[in-house]
Design a protein around this motif. Structure first.
Motif, PDB file in Angstrom:
ATOM      1  N   ASN A 267       0.667  -1.020   0.158  1.00  0.00           N
ATOM      2  CA  ASN A 267       0.267   0.500   0.601  1.00  0.00           C
ATOM      3  C   ASN A 267       1.030   1.075  -0.262  1.00  0.00           C
ATOM      4  OD1 ASN A 267      -2.648  -1.193   0.045  1.00  0.00           O
ATOM      5  ND2 ASN A 267      -1.928  -1.783   2.581  1.00  0.00           N
ATOM      6  N   VAL A 268       0.382   2.564  -0.429  1.00  0.00           N
ATOM      7  CA  VAL A 268       1.961   3.187  -0.953  1.00  0.00           C
ATOM      8  C   VAL A 268       0.281   4.868  -0.744  1.00  0.00           C
ATOM      9  CG1 VAL A 268       2.529   4.509  -2.846  1.00  0.00           C
ATOM     10  CG2 VAL A 268       3.168   1.995  -2.548  1.00  0.00           C
ATOM     11  N   PRO A 269       1.350   5.610   0.397  1.00  0.00           N
ATOM     12  CA  PRO A 269      -0.054   5.905   1.110  1.00  0.00           C
ATOM     13  C   PRO A 269       0.619   8.145  -0.072  1.00  0.00           C
ATOM     14  CG  PRO A 269       1.932   6.575   1.944  1.00  0.00           C
ATOM     15  CD  PRO A 269       1.992   4.734   1.383  1.00  0.00           C
ATOM     16  N   PRO A 270      -0.201   8.379  -0.750  1.00  0.00           N
ATOM     17  CA  PRO A 270      -0.534   9.986  -1.119  1.00  0.00           C
ATOM     18  C   PRO A 270       1.018  10.189  -1.148  1.00  0.00           C
ATOM     19  CG  PRO A 270      -2.616   9.561   0.080  1.00  0.00           C
ATOM     20  CD  PRO A 270      -1.443   9.267   0.291  1.00  0.00           C
ATOM     21  N   ASN A 271       2.159  10.942   0.117  1.00  0.00           N
ATOM     22  CA  ASN A 271       2.627  11.795   0.328  1.00  0.00           C
ATOM     23  C   ASN A 271       4.043  11.485  -0.518  1.00  0.00           C
ATOM     24  OD1 ASN A 271       3.719   9.597   1.752  1.00  0.00           O
ATOM     25  ND2 ASN A 271       3.701  10.673   4.044  1.00  0.00           N
ATOM     26  N   CYS A 272       3.991  10.035  -0.770  1.00  0.00           N
ATOM     27  CA  CYS A 272       5.298   8.731  -1.975  1.00  0.00           C
ATOM     28  C   CYS A 272       5.393  10.029  -3.499  1.00  0.00           C
ATOM     29  CB  CYS A 272       4.364   7.525  -2.254  1.00  0.00           C
ATOM     30  SG  CYS A 272       5.142   7.187  -0.174  1.00  0.00           S
ATOM     31  N   PHE A 273       4.031  10.792  -3.514  1.00  0.00           N
ATOM     32  CA  PHE A 273       4.345  10.909  -5.103  1.00  0.00           C
ATOM     33  C   PHE A 273       4.560  12.319  -5.042  1.00  0.00           C
ATOM     34  CE2 PHE A 273       1.448   7.211  -4.731  1.00  0.00           C
ATOM     35  CZ  PHE A 273       2.110   6.666  -5.957  1.00  0.00           C
ATOM     36  N   ILE A 274       4.764  12.425  -6.229  1.00  0.00           N
ATOM     37  CA  ILE A 274       5.318  14.578  -6.964  1.00  0.00           C
ATOM     38  C   ILE A 274       4.039  14.166  -8.070  1.00  0.00           C
ATOM     39  CG2 ILE A 274       6.162  16.370  -7.281  1.00  0.00           C
ATOM     40  CD1 ILE A 274       8.557  15.293  -5.773  1.00  0.00           C
ATOM     41  N   PRO A 275       3.023  15.653  -7.881  1.00  0.00           N
ATOM     42  CA  PRO A 275       2.288  15.646  -6.422  1.00  0.00           C
ATOM     43  C   PRO A 275       1.401  14.859  -6.305  1.00  0.00           C
ATOM     44  CG  PRO A 275       1.011  16.632  -9.009  1.00  0.00           C
ATOM     45  CD  PRO A 275       2.382  15.444  -9.170  1.00  0.00           C
ATOM     46  N   ARG A 276       0.686  15.032  -4.863  1.00  0.00           N
ATOM     47  CA  ARG A 276       0.584  13.704  -4.168  1.00  0.00           C
ATOM     48  C   ARG A 276      -0.876  14.009  -4.574  1.00  0.00           C
ATOM     49  NH1 ARG A 276       1.184  14.866   2.192  1.00  0.00           N
ATOM     50  NH2 ARG A 276       3.699  15.468   2.174  1.00  0.00           N
ATOM     51  N   PRO A 277      -1.348  12.839  -5.139  1.00  0.00           N
ATOM     52  CA  PRO A 277      -2.554  12.468  -5.481  1.00  0.00           C
ATOM     53  C   PRO A 277      -3.588  12.542  -4.244  1.00  0.00           C
ATOM     54  CG  PRO A 277      -0.830  10.602  -4.866  1.00  0.00           C
ATOM     55  CD  PRO A 277      -0.204  10.912  -4.868  1.00  0.00           C
ATOM     56  N   GLY A 278      -5.249  12.231  -4.634  1.00  0.00           N
ATOM     57  CA  GLY A 278      -6.257  12.277  -4.335  1.00  0.00           C
ATOM     58  C   GLY A 278      -6.817  11.750  -3.101  1.00  0.00           C
ATOM     59  N   VAL A 279      -6.017  10.631  -3.627  1.00  0.00           N
ATOM     60  CA  VAL A 279      -5.980   9.101  -3.030  1.00  0.00           C
ATOM     61  C   VAL A 279      -4.779   8.089  -2.645  1.00  0.00           C
ATOM     62  CG1 VAL A 279      -8.345   8.448  -4.535  1.00  0.00           C
ATOM     63  CG2 VAL A 279      -6.401   8.213  -5.930  1.00  0.00           C
ATOM     64  N   GLY A 280      -5.514   7.271  -2.181  1.00  0.00           N
ATOM     65  CA  GLY A 280      -4.418   6.041  -2.077  1.00  0.00           C
ATOM     66  C   GLY A 280      -4.034   5.158  -2.698  1.00  0.00           C
ATOM     67  N   SER A 281      -2.907   4.552  -3.508  1.00  0.00           N
ATOM     68  CA  SER A 281      -2.739   3.638  -3.829  1.00  0.00           C
ATOM     69  C   SER A 281      -2.340   2.093  -3.807  1.00  0.00           C
ATOM     70  CB  SER A 281      -1.441   4.392  -4.884  1.00  0.00           C
ATOM     71  OG  SER A 281      -1.763   5.366  -5.242  1.00  0.00           O
ATOM     72  N   ALA A 282      -2.131   1.451  -4.430  1.00  0.00           N
ATOM     73  CA  ALA A 282      -1.758   0.029  -4.281  1.00  0.00           C
ATOM     74  C   ALA A 282      -0.517  -0.508  -5.248  1.00  0.00           C
ATOM     75  CB  ALA A 282      -2.497  -0.626  -3.552  1.00  0.00           C
ATOM     76  N   VAL A 283      -0.067  -1.759  -4.785  1.00  0.00           N
ATOM     77  CA  VAL A 283       1.583  -1.839  -5.999  1.00  0.00           C
ATOM     78  C   VAL A 283       0.602  -3.849  -6.295  1.00  0.00           C
ATOM     79  CG1 VAL A 283       3.350  -3.050  -6.703  1.00  0.00           C
ATOM     80  CG2 VAL A 283       3.078  -1.010  -5.411  1.00  0.00           C
ATOM     81  N   VAL A 284       0.282  -4.203  -7.099  1.00  0.00           N
ATOM     82  CA  VAL A 284      -0.067  -4.873  -7.513  1.00  0.00           C
ATOM     83  C   VAL A 284       0.525  -6.313  -8.164  1.00  0.00           C
ATOM     84  CG1 VAL A 284      -2.204  -4.317  -9.110  1.00  0.00           C
ATOM     85  CG2 VAL A 284      -2.751  -6.472  -7.829  1.00  0.00           C
ATOM     86  N   ARG A 285       0.809  -6.977  -7.677  1.00  0.00           N
ATOM     87  CA  ARG A 285       1.172  -7.749  -9.122  1.00  0.00           C
ATOM     88  C   ARG A 285       0.064  -9.135  -9.199  1.00  0.00           C
ATOM     89  NH1 ARG A 285       6.704 -10.788  -9.745  1.00  0.00           N
ATOM     90  NH2 ARG A 285       6.232 -12.959 -10.731  1.00  0.00           N
ATOM     91  N   LEU A 286       0.255  -9.156 -10.913  1.00  0.00           N
ATOM     92  CA  LEU A 286      -0.900 -10.239 -11.706  1.00  0.00           C
ATOM     93  C   LEU A 286      -0.091 -10.995 -12.102  1.00  0.00           C
ATOM     94  CD1 LEU A 286      -2.962  -7.286 -13.529  1.00  0.00           C
ATOM     95  CD2 LEU A 286      -3.404  -8.713 -11.481  1.00  0.00           C
ATOM     96  N   THR A 287       0.219 -12.481 -11.963  1.00  0.00           N
ATOM     97  CA  THR A 287       1.067 -13.267 -12.600  1.00  0.00           C
ATOM     98  C   THR A 287      -0.143 -14.192 -13.002  1.00  0.00           C
ATOM     99  OG1 THR A 287       1.832 -13.431 -10.164  1.00  0.00           O
ATOM    100  CG2 THR A 287       2.401 -15.371 -11.761  1.00  0.00           C
ATOM    101  N   ARG A 288       0.527 -14.251 -14.907  1.00  0.00           N
ATOM    102  CA  ARG A 288       0.358 -14.196 -16.038  1.00  0.00           C
ATOM    103  C   ARG A 288      -0.339 -15.990 -15.906  1.00  0.00           C
ATOM    104  NH1 ARG A 288      -3.125 -14.925 -20.061  1.00  0.00           N
ATOM    105  NH2 ARG A 288      -3.090 -14.228 -22.608  1.00  0.00           N
ATOM    106  N   TYR A 289      -1.176 -16.814 -15.787  1.00  0.00           N
ATOM    107  CA  TYR A 289      -1.795 -17.609 -16.003  1.00  0.00           C
ATOM    108  C   TYR A 289      -1.502 -18.364 -17.333  1.00  0.00           C
ATOM    109  CZ  TYR A 289      -4.960 -17.853 -12.070  1.00  0.00           C
ATOM    110  OH  TYR A 289      -5.391 -17.532 -10.854  1.00  0.00           O
ATOM    111  N   HIS A 290      -1.279 -19.760 -17.999  1.00  0.00           N
ATOM    112  CA  HIS A 290      -0.328 -20.397 -18.898  1.00  0.00           C
ATOM    113  C   HIS A 290      -1.780 -20.710 -19.452  1.00  0.00           C
ATOM    114  CE1 HIS A 290       3.676 -20.153 -18.393  1.00  0.00           C
ATOM    115  NE2 HIS A 290       3.694 -21.367 -16.982  1.00  0.00           N
ATOM    116  N   THR A 291      -2.612 -21.077 -18.743  1.00  0.00           N
ATOM    117  CA  THR A 291      -4.054 -21.474 -19.466  1.00  0.00           C
ATOM    118  C   THR A 291      -4.731 -21.042 -18.728  1.00  0.00           C
ATOM    119  OG1 THR A 291      -3.979 -23.727 -18.066  1.00  0.00           O
ATOM    120  CG2 THR A 291      -3.655 -23.848 -20.588  1.00  0.00           C
ATOM    121  N   PRO A 292      -5.924 -20.290 -19.239  1.00  0.00           N
ATOM    122  CA  PRO A 292      -7.370 -20.232 -18.296  1.00  0.00           C
ATOM    123  C   PRO A 292      -8.017 -21.215 -16.747  1.00  0.00           C
ATOM    124  CG  PRO A 292      -7.700 -18.911 -19.641  1.00  0.00           C
ATOM    125  CD  PRO A 292      -6.577 -20.015 -20.162  1.00  0.00           C
TER     126      PRO A 292
END
Length: 283
Positions: A186-211
């Motif tokens: 989770n990444v708060p707004p103060n980690c950016f210039i300029p500060r966004p108005g909402v919180g952020s998150a880092v998400v990893r999407l690991t691709r399936y070889h087959t659905p």
């Protein structure tokens, strides 16, 4: 040596180049080295990897990627940032900067030029265009190993939500059809210039070889899912019946639900991906 994760260095670049923040591109520049390290760690970058970075901005994360990856291809839509990238990335001979719109780019061709090996995508995505970019990568069958992205926290929650929750919807099902989502920071707004108005998150999407489910027709499956959530407070039979593009009667949906052992009053938000695939097959 990567130096743009340090706030004063980023501020100096912005000041010296008289950078005007482009709201239309959703520009928020990351200035926290701990978050940058977390993104690189989550993406699992090694010297064997070719990384596609979307929206490098000033080159902050690009520097970190270049020090760990075999090759980095950074795609930036704002031509005003290209001279800055030429400066900040000058020490790295394994980075290629392309001034183009990622939504119009032939990414499959890019991968094929590099032997067709799966790419790792890493990005601090503009919030207004997160979904089109991610779904475009999946739907165009780009060879991908993973997508590790900074997104609005609300969007990250929706990506990994399950049935019966308020965040669950068409995006949840679409992402989970193609990949396994995991919020890694989770990444708060103060980690950016300029500060966004909402919180952020880092998400990893690991691709399936087959659905994880077998869909006889992916396009029909996702048309069904979108219709189910367009009127999410209605029963599934009514939601699908109100979608003229599907041409499915309420009675036909009720009959299919009965075969699945589900009540006629069930809503779309109660069905998991496997059940939607089965419903699509029956209809």
């Amino acid at each position: 040596m990567a130096n743009l994760g340090i706030p004063q260095n980023t501020i100096e670049i912005l000041r010296r180049h008289h950078v005007v923040i482009q709201k239309k591109y959703g520009q928020n520049f990351l200035i926290d080295t701990r978050v940058l390290d977390r993104i690189i760690q989550a993406a699992g970058i090694t010297r064997e990897d070719c990384v596609l970075e979307i929206g490098p901005g000033l080159g902050t994360m690009t520097q970190y990627l270049a020090e760990r990856a075999g090759e980095v291809v950074a795609v930036e839509i704002d031509r005003n940032l290209i001279p800055i990238l030429e400066e900040t990335l000058a020490p790295y001979d394994n980075v290629t900067v392309i001034n183009q719109d990622i939504l119009k780019m032939d990414i499959r061709g890019l991968a094929e030029e590099r032997g067709g090996r799966p790419l790792k995508v890493v990005a601090n995505l503009p919030y207004y265009i997160t979904t089109p970019i991610i779904m475009g990568l999946f739907e165009k069958n780009v060879p991908l190993e993973s997508i590790t992205v900074m997104v609005q926290r609300e969007v990250a929650d929706r990506m990994q939500a399950g049935p019966g929750t308020g965040d669950y919807g068409a995006l949840s099902l679409a992402v989970q059809y193609y990949a396994k989502p995991e919020i890694v920071a989770n990444v708060p707004p103060n980690c950016f210039i300029p500060r966004p108005g909402v919180g952020s998150a880092v998400v990893r999407l690991t691709r399936y070889h087959t659905p994880p489910v077998q869909a006889e027709d992916e396009e029909k499956l996702f048309s069904l899912i979108r219709a189910a959530f367009n009127q999410r407070r209605k029963t599934l039979a009514n939601s699908l019946g109100n979608a003229p593009e599907l041409g499915i009667s309420r009675e036909r949906t009720r009959q299919a639900l009965e075969k699945m052992g589900l009540p006629a009053t069930v809503r779309g938000e109660a069905l998991n991906l496997e059940q939607f695939a089965e419903l699509s097959r029956l209809l």
